[in-house]
Enzyme design. Structure first.
Site, PDB file in Angstrom:
ATOM      1  CE1 TYR A  33       5.888  -5.065 -21.165  1.00  0.00           C
ATOM      2  CE2 TYR A  33       7.394  -4.957 -19.169  1.00  0.00           C
ATOM      3  CZ  TYR A  33       6.208  -5.215 -19.758  1.00  0.00           C
ATOM      4  OH  TYR A  33       5.169  -5.744 -19.199  1.00  0.00           O
ATOM      5  NE  ARG A  52       9.660 -12.595 -21.300  1.00  0.00           N
ATOM      6  CZ  ARG A  52       9.235 -12.402 -20.164  1.00  0.00           C
ATOM      7  NH1 ARG A  52       8.315 -13.744 -19.860  1.00  0.00           N
ATOM      8  NH2 ARG A  52       9.513 -11.715 -19.211  1.00  0.00           N
ATOM      9  NE  ARG A 100      -0.981   8.707 -34.555  1.00  0.00           N
ATOM     10  CZ  ARG A 100      -2.142   8.582 -35.318  1.00  0.00           C
ATOM     11  NH1 ARG A 100      -2.333   8.720 -36.516  1.00  0.00           N
ATOM     12  NH2 ARG A 100      -2.964   7.359 -34.710  1.00  0.00           N
ATOM     13  CE  LYS A 147       8.137  -8.575 -19.768  1.00  0.00           C
ATOM     14  NZ  LYS A 147       7.043  -8.475 -18.986  1.00  0.00           N
ATOM     15  CD  GLU A 179      -0.666 -13.538 -18.404  1.00  0.00           C
ATOM     16  OE1 GLU A 179       0.420 -13.931 -18.007  1.00  0.00           O
ATOM     17  OE2 GLU A 179      -0.869 -12.753 -19.383  1.00  0.00           O
ATOM     18  CG  LEU A 204       4.840 -12.712 -20.761  1.00  0.00           C
ATOM     19  CD1 LEU A 204       5.011 -12.185 -22.002  1.00  0.00           C
ATOM     20  CD2 LEU A 204       5.393 -11.784 -19.747  1.00  0.00           C
TER      21      LEU A 204
HETATM   22  N1  PMP Z   1       2.186 -12.364 -17.036  1.00  0.00           N
HETATM   23  C1  PMP Z   1       2.301 -11.065 -17.532  1.00  0.00           C
HETATM   24  C2  PMP Z   1       1.099 -10.678 -18.017  1.00  0.00           C
HETATM   25  C3  PMP Z   1       3.243 -10.267 -16.940  1.00  0.00           C
HETATM   26  O1  PMP Z   1       3.400  -8.891 -17.241  1.00  0.00           O
HETATM   27  C4  PMP Z   1       4.431 -10.813 -16.307  1.00  0.00           C
HETATM   28  C5  PMP Z   1       5.419  -9.960 -15.869  1.00  0.00           C
HETATM   29  N2  PMP Z   1       6.421  -9.501 -16.827  1.00  0.00           N
HETATM   30  C6  PMP Z   1       4.364 -12.204 -16.384  1.00  0.00           C
HETATM   31  C7  PMP Z   1       3.494 -12.896 -16.566  1.00  0.00           C
HETATM   32  C8  PMP Z   1       5.652 -12.961 -15.501  1.00  0.00           C
HETATM   33  O2  PMP Z   1       6.610 -13.019 -16.304  1.00  0.00           O
HETATM   34  P1  PMP Z   1       8.249 -13.068 -15.672  1.00  0.00           P
HETATM   35  O3  PMP Z   1       8.143 -14.115 -14.821  1.00  0.00           O
HETATM   36  O4  PMP Z   1       9.066 -13.444 -16.879  1.00  0.00           O
HETATM   37  O5  PMP Z   1       8.303 -11.712 -15.035  1.00  0.00           O
END
Ligand code: PMP
Length: 282
Positions: A33, A52, A100, A147, A179, A204
């Site tokens: 997503y 991405r 499935r 993601k 994070e 991410l």
């Molecule tokens: N880390 C994680 C785990 C996230 O879910 C997000 C938001 N999607 C981010 C970092 C920040 O990414 P972005 O700046 O692309 O929204």
């Protein structure tokens, strides 16, 4: 008024927007997503979000159902139909419906779904007050650079933070902060160094992180991309998080420890302001 939702080439009222129970997004979280911010009725930083998305799809061997330009066109149309001035556009691609089976089905056709959400992003109480975070073990899988829609670990982390009276969770692995539950994490140390974890499979690769670091490199703030500990964070001048829909929010409390003055600090405030000015000026 009901939203218009995009489902596999069709623009439908949200009551009529449906996906198969056999969709692998539903059965296996076999999907990816993106969340693109909307400001002044425009998609912000959409090109890097779509880049991405293409990378996530490639890493999981999911074929995007449309070329990127066509996805972008559908996003713009959806935005127009819903007349959102401020908020976000959520986009999800799954491997699609199939009987499935753990193995990738040969016949599955990927599903593409998109919807908009109206939200106050600029005038938000978290900007004024900052947020408090609680640290929790990072129990996510080893490919956080992709993601994917398998967000249960992040959801559990966020909920346990809320249950403990905090606003969000910071995830900790091997003694270091990776994070936030849905954002990248930073500290500004007493020595005046901005520290955020380096890119790798552990976090991410935030689109907002990338834009902010570009601004930092153009300015005169010293930057270190490396892991940091909670102890370092407790004694920092400032801490903050970044993501598409928050831009930057200051973190004023970590596990009950007040950070700096206990209020959003000047570095986070300035970076937030110049980031928003910069993306709107494009
Ligand atoms: N880390 C994680 C785990 C996230 O879910 C997000 C938001 N999607 C981010 C970092 C920040 O990414 P972005 O700046 O692309 O929204």
């Amino acid at each position: 008024m009901s939203r218009i939702v995009y489902v596999n080439g069709e623009f439908l009222s949200e009551e009529n927007a449906k996906i198969s129970v056999f969709d692998r997004g539903f059965l296996f979280a076999d999907g990816i997503y993106e969340v693109t911010t909307i400001l002044e009725g425009r998609l912000i930083e959409n090109a890097p979000h779509l880049a991405r998305l293409a990378r996530s799809a490639k890493e999981l061997n999911i074929e995007l159902p449309l070329p990127i330009e066509k996805i972008e066109e559908a996003m713009r149309l959806l935005l127009e139909k819903n007349n959102v001035q401020e908020g976000a556009l959520y986009l999800q691609v799954t491997r699609g419906p199939a009987d499935r089976d753990f193995a990738f089905p040969k016949e599955a056709k990927p599903s593409l779904v998109m919807f908009t959400q109206k939200k106050n992003l600029i005038n938000n109480k978290s900007v004024v007050n900052g947020i408090s975070v609680r640290s929790v073990p990072d129990i996510r899988w080893a490919r956080r650079d992709i993601k994917t829609t398998q967000l249960l670990a992040a959801s559990l982390a966020k909920q346990s933070a809320l249950d403990a009276g905090a606003d969000d969770a910071w995830l900790v692995e091997d003694g270091f902060v990776t994070e936030g539950s849905s954002n990248n994490a930073y500290i500004f140390t007493k020595e005046g160094v901005l520290v955020t974890r380096q890119l790798g499979n552990e976090i991410l690769h935030g689109i907002t992180r990338s834009a902010i670091l570009k601004l930092v490199k153009q300015g005169n703030i010293k930057l270190e991309e490396r892991p940091f500990t909670l102890q370092e964070a407790h004694s920092a001048q400032e801490a903050f998080v970044s993501s598409a829909t928050t831009f930057i929010w200051s973190v004023v409390k970590i596990d009950g420890n007040i950070i700096g003055s206990g209020e959003p600090g000047p570095v986070a405030k300035k970076l937030r302001r110049i980031y928003i000015d910069e993306v709107l000026a494009r």
